[in-house]
Structure formats: structure tokens, C-alpha cells
Scaffold this motif. Structure first.
Motif, PDB file in Angstrom:
ATOM      1  N   ALA A  15     -86.087  46.477  46.778  1.00  0.00           N
ATOM      2  CA  ALA A  15     -86.128  47.574  47.752  1.00  0.00           C
ATOM      3  C   ALA A  15     -84.801  48.324  47.774  1.00  0.00           C
ATOM      4  CB  ALA A  15     -86.470  47.034  49.136  1.00  0.00           C
ATOM      5  N   ARG A  16     -83.682  47.579  47.755  1.00  0.00           N
ATOM      6  CA  ARG A  16     -82.367  48.223  47.795  1.00  0.00           C
ATOM      7  C   ARG A  16     -82.129  49.043  46.534  1.00  0.00           C
ATOM      8  NH1 ARG A  16     -77.556  44.407  48.830  1.00  0.00           N
ATOM      9  NH2 ARG A  16     -77.639  44.086  46.606  1.00  0.00           N
ATOM     10  N   GLU A  17     -82.519  48.507  45.375  1.00  0.00           N
ATOM     11  CA  GLU A  17     -82.340  49.250  44.131  1.00  0.00           C
ATOM     12  C   GLU A  17     -83.150  50.545  44.139  1.00  0.00           C
ATOM     13  OE1 GLU A  17     -83.431  46.288  41.255  1.00  0.00           O
ATOM     14  OE2 GLU A  17     -81.368  45.552  41.057  1.00  0.00           O
ATOM     15  N   GLN A  18     -84.379  50.493  44.670  1.00  0.00           N
ATOM     16  CA  GLN A  18     -85.206  51.702  44.732  1.00  0.00           C
ATOM     17  C   GLN A  18     -84.588  52.740  45.675  1.00  0.00           C
ATOM     18  OE1 GLN A  18     -89.251  50.700  45.707  1.00  0.00           O
ATOM     19  NE2 GLN A  18     -89.523  49.448  43.886  1.00  0.00           N
ATOM     20  N   ALA A  19     -84.112  52.289  46.825  1.00  0.00           N
ATOM     21  CA  ALA A  19     -83.490  53.208  47.779  1.00  0.00           C
ATOM     22  C   ALA A  19     -82.208  53.793  47.199  1.00  0.00           C
ATOM     23  CB  ALA A  19     -83.203  52.495  49.099  1.00  0.00           C
ATOM     24  N   ASP A  20     -81.395  52.954  46.550  1.00  0.00           N
ATOM     25  CA  ASP A  20     -80.156  53.439  45.934  1.00  0.00           C
ATOM     26  C   ASP A  20     -80.443  54.476  44.855  1.00  0.00           C
ATOM     27  OD1 ASP A  20     -78.703  51.774  47.580  1.00  0.00           O
ATOM     28  OD2 ASP A  20     -78.215  50.298  46.014  1.00  0.00           O
ATOM     29  N   ALA A  21     -81.514  54.257  44.078  1.00  0.00           N
ATOM     30  CA  ALA A  21     -81.858  55.198  43.014  1.00  0.00           C
ATOM     31  C   ALA A  21     -82.216  56.572  43.575  1.00  0.00           C
ATOM     32  CB  ALA A  21     -83.014  54.645  42.180  1.00  0.00           C
TER      33      ALA A  21
END
Length: 158
Positions: free
Chosen positions: A95-101
Motif C-alpha cells: 500500500a505504501r509503495e503504491q501511494a508513494d508511486a
């Protein structure tokens, strides 16, 4: 400087300021939309043994946990608990990687205070980095036999 020249320079400056304000409003709207999109991201992960599935929102909050029908027969409470924690951590990382992207394009080439005002402290130093997601230790494998279901121990422990 004559009055017509001064009026022309003022008009040109007003045009520049209007353009800057319009760009700022557009960028602010785009950033708000990107933030909303980032917060809508979810992470999903399944445990290595396939017994646990977890859904986590962009804030790292668990929004769903599903156990396979055989989870309580094929695992012990201790191993199942470790599996749940590891799966939550993987889902949170997704989830964090998707939001950061989603937000990454808005974080590139952003000027910092020292860029604008030499000698000022950096704002980047004030924002703590997110804590790393540390996977838990792998579940212990005490023996080669299939795990005893805690459901079968009701007569002896309950």
C-alpha cells in the motif's frame, strides 16, 4: 520613464503574476487529486502458506483479514499469529509503495528553503522518514510432522 512605459511594464508584471497564480491553482488541484488517489490505494498480501490474506489501506490500517478454511487445521495459533503479522506487514508495504508511486512526480524538483533563502534550515530534515517494514522472523519448524490443530486439543486444554 513615461507614463505609457510604466503602464506597459505594470501590465506585463500583472500578466506574469496572473500566470503564476493560475499555474499554482492548477498544481494545487493536481496535488489534491494525487493525494486523494494515493490515500485510496490498498495493499493486499497472502501468507506464504496461503492460509492468510490481508488487506491494508494507504494509512497502514488493516481493513480485512481472511483465513483459508483449513487455517486452523494446518497451523498452530502461534504460527498463524506470526503469519498474520508478516502478511500485514507485506500488505502495508504494498500500500505504501503504491501511494508513494502516485505522489513521486510531485516530490521531484521541489525547491527547499535553502534553495530559496540561503542559510535557512531544510524542511526535508523536519519530515521523518517512514519507519522501515521489518518482516518478523520465520515461523519455527519444530519437526517434520504436520502441525497439530489447536482445535484437536480442546479436551486436554479447555
Amino acid at each position: 520613464m513615461s507614463n505609457p512605459e510604466l503602464e506597459a511594464r505594470n501590465a506585463a508584471l500583472r500578466g506574469q503574476v496572473d500566470t503564476m497564480l493560475a499555474n499554482l491553482e492548477r498544481q494545487t488541484a493536481e496535488l489534491k487529486q494525487a493525494q486523494a488517489e494515493a490515500m485510496a490505494k490498498v495493499g493486499r498480501a497472502t501468507s506464504q502458506d496461503g492460509l492468510v490474506e490481508v488487506t491494508v489501506n494507504a494509512g497502514g490500517i488493516v481493513t480485512g483479514v481472511t483465513f483459508a478454511p483449513a487455517a486452523f487445521e494446518r497451523s498452530t495459533p502461534e504460527k498463524l499469529g506470526q503469519s498474520v503479522v508478516a502478511t500485514i506487514q507485506r500488505a502495508a508495504l504494498v500500500a505504501r509503495e503504491q501511494a508513494d508511486a502516485v505522489l513521486a512526480p510531485y516530490q521531484e524538483n521541489v525547491p527547499d528553503l535553502p534553495d530559496l533563502f540561503p542559510g535557512m534550515p531544510s524542511l526535508k530534515d523536519l519530515i521523518p522518514a517512514p519507519p522501515p517494514v521489518v518482516p518478523p522472523a520465520a515461523p519455527r519448524q519444530d519437526d517434520d510432522e504436520p502441525p497439530e490443530s489447536f482445535m484437536d486439543r480442546r479436551g486436554s486444554q479447555w
